[in-house]
Design an enzyme around this catalytic site. Structure first.
Site, PDB file in Angstrom:
ATOM      1  N   SER A  32      -6.417   4.132  -5.765  1.00  0.00           N
ATOM      2  CA  SER A  32      -5.814   4.821  -4.630  1.00  0.00           C
ATOM      3  C   SER A  32      -5.886   6.338  -4.800  1.00  0.00           C
ATOM      4  CB  SER A  32      -4.364   4.365  -4.471  1.00  0.00           C
ATOM      5  OG  SER A  32      -3.755   5.027  -3.403  1.00  0.00           O
ATOM      6  N   HIS A  66       0.832  -1.216   0.000  1.00  0.00           N
ATOM      7  CA  HIS A  66       0.000   0.000   0.000  1.00  0.00           C
ATOM      8  C   HIS A  66       0.860   1.257   0.000  1.00  0.00           C
ATOM      9  CE1 HIS A  66      -3.087  -2.885   0.843  1.00  0.00           C
ATOM     10  NE2 HIS A  66      -3.999  -1.947   0.686  1.00  0.00           N
ATOM     11  N   PRO A  67       0.475   2.228  -0.840  1.00  0.00           N
ATOM     12  CA  PRO A  67       1.193   3.501  -0.836  1.00  0.00           C
ATOM     13  C   PRO A  67       0.845   4.289   0.422  1.00  0.00           C
ATOM     14  CG  PRO A  67      -0.764   3.698  -2.184  1.00  0.00           C
ATOM     15  CD  PRO A  67      -0.701   2.256  -1.735  1.00  0.00           C
TER      16      PRO A  67
HETATM   17  C1  2AL Z   1      -4.772   3.772   1.156  1.00  0.00           C
HETATM   18  C2  2AL Z   1      -5.096   3.838  -0.217  1.00  0.00           C
HETATM   19  O1  2AL Z   1      -4.269   3.888  -1.132  1.00  0.00           O
HETATM   20  N1  2AL Z   1      -6.452   3.855  -0.305  1.00  0.00           N
HETATM   21  C3  2AL Z   1      -6.944   3.802   0.943  1.00  0.00           C
HETATM   22  O2  2AL Z   1      -8.151   3.781   1.213  1.00  0.00           O
HETATM   23  N2  2AL Z   1      -5.902   3.741   1.830  1.00  0.00           N
HETATM   24  N3  2AL Z   1      -3.489   3.748   1.603  1.00  0.00           N
HETATM   25  C4  2AL Z   1      -3.169   3.685   2.931  1.00  0.00           C
HETATM   26  N4  2AL Z   1      -1.850   3.697   3.229  1.00  0.00           N
HETATM   27  O3  2AL Z   1      -4.041   3.624   3.797  1.00  0.00           O
END
Ligand code: 2AL
Length: 176
Positions: free
Chosen positions: A86, A69-70
């Site tokens: 994302s 995940h970023p």
């Molecule tokens: C993210 C994402 O890319 N989309 C999301 O809902 N949460 N990333 C994150 N680190 O929580």
């Protein structure tokens, strides 16, 4: 365009992975594995198969999913290299419009979190707003590693559910 479950069940795995491969961020292996569980009775059954696969992973595998995940408001957002899903989720939560104080707080806390746990802070952005996300990030930095691993995976499942809902028709077709 959303698909009905019968059409989904008829997909060859190449198409299935192309369409559903990012319901768990950058983890098409989950989707590719779950194809074997067809036919799915409905969206909930597809979602359950994905969750079962994730739950059966060793802890290292769950951490691997989190690491795909970023960061929120991180490097990929700045460089425009987020996945489409994302990008939309992060924009919806205002992550692309932080003021400079918020942006530096977010960056500092994200680094602190990663330093402590060895995986990124993950939260379902579409179910939270900016202030909520910042508050939870600072609170969750204080948790134990095991609790955070479980919490992160629970958030991955929420993100997955919303992404699936964007792809699968849930209403029965209107037949008179
Ligand atoms: C993210 C994402 O890319 N989309 C999301 O809902 N949460 N990333 C994150 N680190 O929580």
């Amino acid at each position: 365009m959303k698909m009905d479950i019968a059409s989904i069940n008829a997909l060859p795995y190449e198409d299935f992975v192309n369409i559903f491969g990012n319901v768990v961020e950058k983890c098409p292996i989950v989707t590719a594995a779950v194809w074997s569980r067809r036919p799915f009775g409905n969206l909930a059954a597809l979602e359950a198969a994905i969750n079962d696969f994730i739950d059966a992973l060793p802890e290292s595998g769950k951490e691997g999913i989190l690491r795909c995940h970023p960061d929120l408001a991180g490097r990929d957002l700045q460089s425009g290299t987020l996945t489409q899903e994302s990008r939309e989720e992060q924009a919806g939560a205002g992550m692309d419009a932080l003021n400079s104080a918020e942006a530096s707080r977010m960056a500092r806390l994200n680094e602190e979190y990663k330093e402590r746990f060895g995986f990124p802070f993950v939260i379902c952005a579409r179910m939270n707003d900016k202030s909520n996300i910042l508050r939870q990030l600072s609170e969750r930095c204080r948790n134990e590693r095991e609790a955070e691993r479980a919490r992160g995976i629970a958030e991955v499942k929420k993100i997955c559910r919303l992404r699936l809902q964007g792809l699968v028709l849930t209403d029965a077709p209107n037949k008179l």
